[in-house]
Design an enzyme around this catalytic site. Structure first.
Site, PDB file in Angstrom:
ATOM      1  N   ARG A  94      43.445 -16.739  39.763  1.00 61.45           N
ATOM      2  CA  ARG A  94      43.670 -17.935  38.927  1.00 61.45           C
ATOM      3  C   ARG A  94      43.325 -19.204  39.713  1.00 61.45           C
ATOM      4  NH1 ARG A  94      49.290 -19.976  35.889  1.00 61.45           N
ATOM      5  NH2 ARG A  94      48.490 -22.050  35.364  1.00 61.45           N
ATOM      6  N   CYS A 169      51.946 -15.626  21.692  1.00 58.40           N
ATOM      7  CA  CYS A 169      52.113 -16.670  22.692  1.00 58.40           C
ATOM      8  C   CYS A 169      53.396 -17.387  22.301  1.00 58.40           C
ATOM      9  CB  CYS A 169      50.925 -17.617  22.610  1.00 58.40           C
ATOM     10  SG  CYS A 169      51.167 -19.188  23.460  1.00 58.40           S
ATOM     11  N   HIS A 199      46.569 -21.622  21.924  1.00 57.08           N
ATOM     12  CA  HIS A 199      46.532 -22.827  22.770  1.00 57.08           C
ATOM     13  C   HIS A 199      45.639 -23.915  22.150  1.00 57.08           C
ATOM     14  CE1 HIS A 199      48.067 -20.720  26.713  1.00 57.08           C
ATOM     15  NE2 HIS A 199      48.866 -20.541  25.661  1.00 57.08           N
ATOM     16  N   TYR A 264      48.829 -27.490  24.891  1.00 55.80           N
ATOM     17  CA  TYR A 264      47.523 -27.372  25.556  1.00 55.80           C
ATOM     18  C   TYR A 264      46.478 -28.324  24.978  1.00 55.80           C
ATOM     19  CZ  TYR A 264      49.170 -23.520  28.354  1.00 55.80           C
ATOM     20  OH  TYR A 264      49.855 -22.766  29.278  1.00 55.80           O
TER      21      TYR A 264
END
Ligand code: G6P
Ligand code: MN
Length: 444
Positions: A94, A169, A199, A264
């Site tokens: 990541r 999510c 997102h 997001y």
């Protein structure tokens, strides 16, 4: 299905697991657990988290059998619900996803922008392999997936294999529960008229007894000079500066546009600010999470040794409510409404029929059935359609190992300024993560 449920968690050594277990304990009368299997390839995290989970369940649900394993098959066979929260390449990968984008002056984020593209290329082959293993060895089991990037992973699984899967999510649930807390009502009494992609979604109305509460809420917030975010989201959530900024920006977008966005969306509405913020911290978010995780695992060891009281710092109630709510809606065939990632099937007519969308759906023993949410406001339609095209091409590239599709995908992304930059990103990601990208080996 037996009396109690047999549940496994792939990536069970995550710092998120104890929050989920607290959720199972809260809901033990509705969702009794017969067996829990935690599977992780990281033996150290598995043993720290596993020891604490065992102690939690022994105290609160003593009949539950708990197994820890590094063998994926043990977490697939003889299981009713397979929860999946893996991270291919761990936080180290990541960090590279995020830093490569940041170094090119772009948004460096796990799921949104180039970082999410790289994560998808790495994660999709493994998730498809898991889905195929379930299909072969335990086709009756449900896969509840919240491995990121959730929308892209969901799309790849639906394309590749007919496993029983729901991808979720926690962001929509976070919005719903925070809003309910702010207004002082039960979260179940709110209906979120929500649309978009993972997102990249918005609530355009939030209905309470038939009335949209967003206009009044917006006006109240616009008139009050200081909104106490600690009170709405809790001080543990707000102790992370990333969360503080994210929630302030979410409110900012709501107050300016009247649409309540997924947090997001800040990366699109305020991309220049977000890039500056990331550079100013001198760290990637992955590096911050590595530090957080270290502290959390050290705390877990103290809790197991009886030297500390458990405090959940990642995940927590809202996350667990979403995950376990889903599982319970399927197990009990309750036809409850949850916002999940499902094949569109006309729910959002301005997107392709098979596109994975994040919309309210009725969840029962046969899965998630999307509600018709209709057309999007013109102010966001273009953004959603551009990201949808990027997602479609990314999934194709990840499944087929096609560099041409990968380059087209990045070029389409609204946070990538040119095809030249897309080429540099793609070269860098393919070189850096070669060990995780077998589908691209020797292909052009
Ligand atoms: C939210 C998102 C998740 C994400 C999590 C942690 O809950 O919905 O997809 O994994 O935040 O993000 P972080 O950047 O703190 O790892
Ligand atoms: Mn998410």
């Amino acid at each position: 299905m037996s009396n109690g449920l047999r549940v496994s968690i792939l990536g069970g050594g995550s710092a998120y697991t104890p929050g989920l277990i607290e959720g199972f304990i809260r809901l033990k009368d509705t969702v009794p657990l017969e067996r829990l299997v935690l599977m992780d390839i990281d033996s150290r995290k598995l043993s720290i988290v596993g020891a604490m989970v065992k102690a939690m369940l022994e105290a609160e649900m003593p009949g539950t059998r708990v197994d820890l394993t590094q063998d994926r098959m043990e977490a697939i066979q003889d299981i009713d619900f397979i929860l999946c929260q893996i991270r291919v390449g761990g936080l180290a990968a990541r960090h590279l996803d995020e830093s490569i984008a940041t170094e090119l002056g772009l948004v460096g984020q796990e799921t949104t922008g180039p970082g999410g593209f790289s994560m998808a290329l790495r994660t999709i082959p493994v998730m498809v392999e898991i889905a195929r293993d379930i299909e072969t060895h335990n086709p009756g089991a449900w896969l509840i997936n919240y491995t990121n990037p959730t929308g892209l992973v969901a799309e790849a699984i639906h394309k590749a294999c007919p496993v029983k899967v729901i991808s979720i999510c926690d962001e929509p649930m976070i919005l719903q529960e925070a809003l309910a807390g702010f207004v002082g009502v039960d979260p179940g009494s709110l209906f979120m008229d929500y649309f978009g992609l993972n997102h990249l979604g918005w609530a355009r109305r939030v209905l309470l007894r038939g009335n949209d509460i967003l206009p009044v809420l917006r006006q109240t917030m616009q008139e009050s000079s200081d909104i106490d975010l600690d009170k709405v989201f809790g001080s543990t959530v707000m102790s992370d500066p990333k969360n503080q900024l994210e929630l302030q920006n979410t409110l900012r977008i709501f107050l300016e546009t009247g649409l309540l966005p997924s947090p997001y969306l800040q990366y699109y509405y305020f991309s220049d600010e977000m890039i500056r913020y990331r550079v100013s911290t001198g760290k990637t978010r992955a590096q911050e999470v590595i530090e957080l995780e270290k502290a959390i695992l050290a705390d877990f060891e103290k809790v197991t040794a009886g030297r500390k009281k458990l405090e959940i710092k990642r995940g927590g109630k809202w996350h667990a409510d979403m995950m376990i709510g889903m599982l319970s809606a399927i197990a009990q065939d309750s036809r409850s409404i949850y916002i999940v990632n499902v094949p569109n099937r006309g729910s959002m007519p301005e997107l392709p029929y098979d596109k994975i969308v994040e919309v309210p759906a009725v969840v029962d023993a046969s899965g998630a059935h999307p509600l018709a949410v209709g057309n999007m406001p013109a102010s966001v339609r273009g953004l959603v359609q551009a990201v949808a095209a990027y997602e479609e091409l990314t999934v194709k590239a990840a499944l087929e190992g096609s560099q041409a599709d990968a380059l087209d995908a990045l070029t389409c992304h609204p946070l990538v300024p040119s095809r030249e930059v897309a080429k540099r990103l793609l070269d860098s990601y393919l070189r850096t993560h070669a060990e995780y990208l077998p589908q691209f080996a020797g292909r052009h």
